[in-house]
Motif scaffolding. Structure first.
Motif, mmCIF file in Angstrom:
data_model
loop_
_atom_site.group_PDB
_atom_site.id
_atom_site.type_symbol
_atom_site.label_atom_id
_atom_site.label_comp_id
_atom_site.label_asym_id
_atom_site.label_seq_id
_atom_site.Cartn_x
_atom_site.Cartn_y
_atom_site.Cartn_z
ATOM 1 N N UNK A 1 0.727 -1.091 0.083
ATOM 2 C CA UNK A 1 0.035 -0.006 0.027
ATOM 3 C C UNK A 1 0.900 1.319 0.071
ATOM 4 N N UNK A 2 2.220 1.276 0.601
ATOM 5 C CA UNK A 2 2.923 2.200 0.442
ATOM 6 C C UNK A 2 3.991 2.469 -0.548
ATOM 7 N N UNK B 1 3.992 4.776 -11.428
ATOM 8 C CA UNK B 1 3.903 3.274 -10.468
ATOM 9 C C UNK B 1 2.515 3.145 -9.942
ATOM 10 N N UNK B 2 1.971 2.248 -10.204
ATOM 11 C CA UNK B 2 0.674 1.814 -9.775
ATOM 12 C C UNK B 2 0.601 0.607 -8.670
ATOM 13 N N UNK B 3 -0.529 0.572 -8.383
ATOM 14 C CA UNK B 3 -0.983 -0.862 -7.134
ATOM 15 C C UNK B 3 -0.608 -1.919 -7.768
ATOM 16 N N UNK B 4 -0.852 -2.278 -9.404
ATOM 17 C CA UNK B 4 -0.445 -3.556 -9.785
ATOM 18 C C UNK B 4 0.963 -3.722 -9.827
ATOM 19 N N UNK C 1 3.087 -6.741 -8.157
ATOM 20 C CA UNK C 1 4.101 -7.555 -8.647
ATOM 21 C C UNK C 1 5.509 -7.375 -8.397
ATOM 22 N N UNK C 2 6.034 -6.345 -7.762
ATOM 23 C CA UNK C 2 7.095 -6.233 -7.156
ATOM 24 C C UNK C 2 7.290 -7.060 -5.630
ATOM 25 N N UNK C 3 6.097 -7.111 -5.061
ATOM 26 C CA UNK C 3 6.107 -7.769 -3.717
ATOM 27 C C UNK C 3 6.097 -9.255 -4.063
ATOM 28 N N UNK D 1 10.433 1.986 6.015
ATOM 29 C CA UNK D 1 11.071 3.217 5.506
ATOM 30 C C UNK D 1 11.845 3.024 4.239
ATOM 31 N N UNK D 2 12.174 1.792 3.947
ATOM 32 C CA UNK D 2 13.064 1.742 2.852
ATOM 33 C C UNK D 2 13.343 0.311 2.383
ATOM 34 N N UNK D 3 14.142 0.171 1.396
ATOM 35 C CA UNK D 3 14.559 -1.060 0.865
ATOM 36 C C UNK D 3 15.845 -1.410 0.541
#
Ligand SMILES: CC(C)(COP(=O)(O)OP(=O)(O)OC[C@H]1O[C@@H](n2cnc3c(N)ncnc32)[C@H](O)[C@@H]1OP(=O)(O)O)[C@@H](O)C(=O)NCCC(=O)NCCS
Length: 256
Positions: A39-40, A61-64, A68-70, A116-118
């Motif tokens: 969601x973030x 950058x969309x919710x889709x 997909x990234x998740x 807060x990040x990745x």
């Protein structure tokens, strides 16, 4: 009892989630990705202070895209955890090809935390960064193929790293600490990482600062590497060899 193969990850006794605590910022931890993070992602990835410096995420950058990234990073994290689980009877710590943790979170006093990040350290798939500057497309593809085929534990594997942190946390030394912690606590001992080739767009002083402070050195600039939002970007290539480890992959090739 927690699987000893998770070492040096700790396990949250309440949720069972593994985590790595930063060496210097003790309230910052790195955990596996969580579904709720999706969601973030869009607001973060649609912030120019972030997307300005990233070449690969789609824009807008969309919710889709977030889902997909998740799915991708969750599968990677789960894969590493599964390998560690399968080896839990082994008395020696095994090497794994990935890192189970990548989501950077700040812990609050009430026990909650916020994303807060990745940060991710993974095997490099970019032939362009691994091959010599004058290599043609076939040579670049061959470098990428060879790197994918190297057996885990081979010190010649070229790894890479990518990261971001949300703007309100910039400039506090968090990513320098996150990279240092992940590199030395997990990547070196548990993935067998000895050589990293990473990159940042020319002018990304924050990212270049993080790399330099972790012992990476600039080895070249690739001009006009990619066109993002109508602008051609040069790429600064930064390399890291573990002190005392074997020379980097290209240095002993006869075609250098
Ligand atoms: C790059 C990024 C991850 C850096 O994270 P950070 O936690 O702010 O970095 P640090 O605070 O550890 O800073 C590292 C060094 O760079 C310097 N630095 C940080 N941001 C800077 C900036 N915007 N301009 C100049 N120097 C900067 C810091 O001062 C520090 O050096 P110092 O200790 O000598 O002062 C963060 O700015 C970010 O997420 N940017 C957008 C996404 C991105 O660029 N990702 C990397 C793509 S390659």
């Amino acid at each position: 009892m927690a699987n000893s193969q998770l070492y040096p990850l700790e396990v949250n006794p309440r949720t069972g989630e593994p985590f790595l605590r930063l060496k210097n910022h003790k309230t910052i931890i790195i955990t596996p990705p969580r579904q709720e993070d999706t969601a973030l992602y869009p607001a973060i990835m649609n912030d120019p202070r972030i997307y300005e410096w990233l070449g690969s995420p789609p824009s807008p950058y969309t919710a889709d895209h977030a889902e997909a990234w998740y799915a991708r990073v969750k599968a990677t994290s789960d894969g590493a955890l599964k390998d560690l689980e399968a080896a839990q009877e082994s008395s020696d710590l095994i090497l794994v090809g990935d890192c189970p943790v990548r989501a950077i979170r700040e812990m609050k006093e009430d026990g909650t935390d916020i994303f807060i990040g990745d940060i991710g350290i993974m095997r490099s798939a970019g032939g362009k960064l691994m091959a010599p500057a004058d290599a043609d497309d076939d040579q670049k593809a061959k470098h990428a193929e060879e790197n994918a085929a190297r057996k885990l534990g081979d010190p010649k594997i070229a790894w890479t790293v990518g990261y971001y942190i949300i703007p309100s946390y910039h400039g506090r030394g968090i990513m320098t600490d996150a990279l240092q912690t992940l590199l030395w606590e997990w990547a070196v001992p548990r993935m067998g990482v000895r050589y990293i080739v990473a990159s940042a767009f020319e002018g990304n002083e924050g990212s270049l600062g993080v790399f330099r402070k972790n012992g990476f050195v600039q080895t070249r600039i690739i001009e006009n590497h990619i066109e993002t939002r109508g602008q051609w970007r040069n790429l600064t290539v930064m390399e890291w060899n573990m002190p005392g480890a074997e020379a980097r992959p290209n240095s002993d090739s006869p075609d250098q």
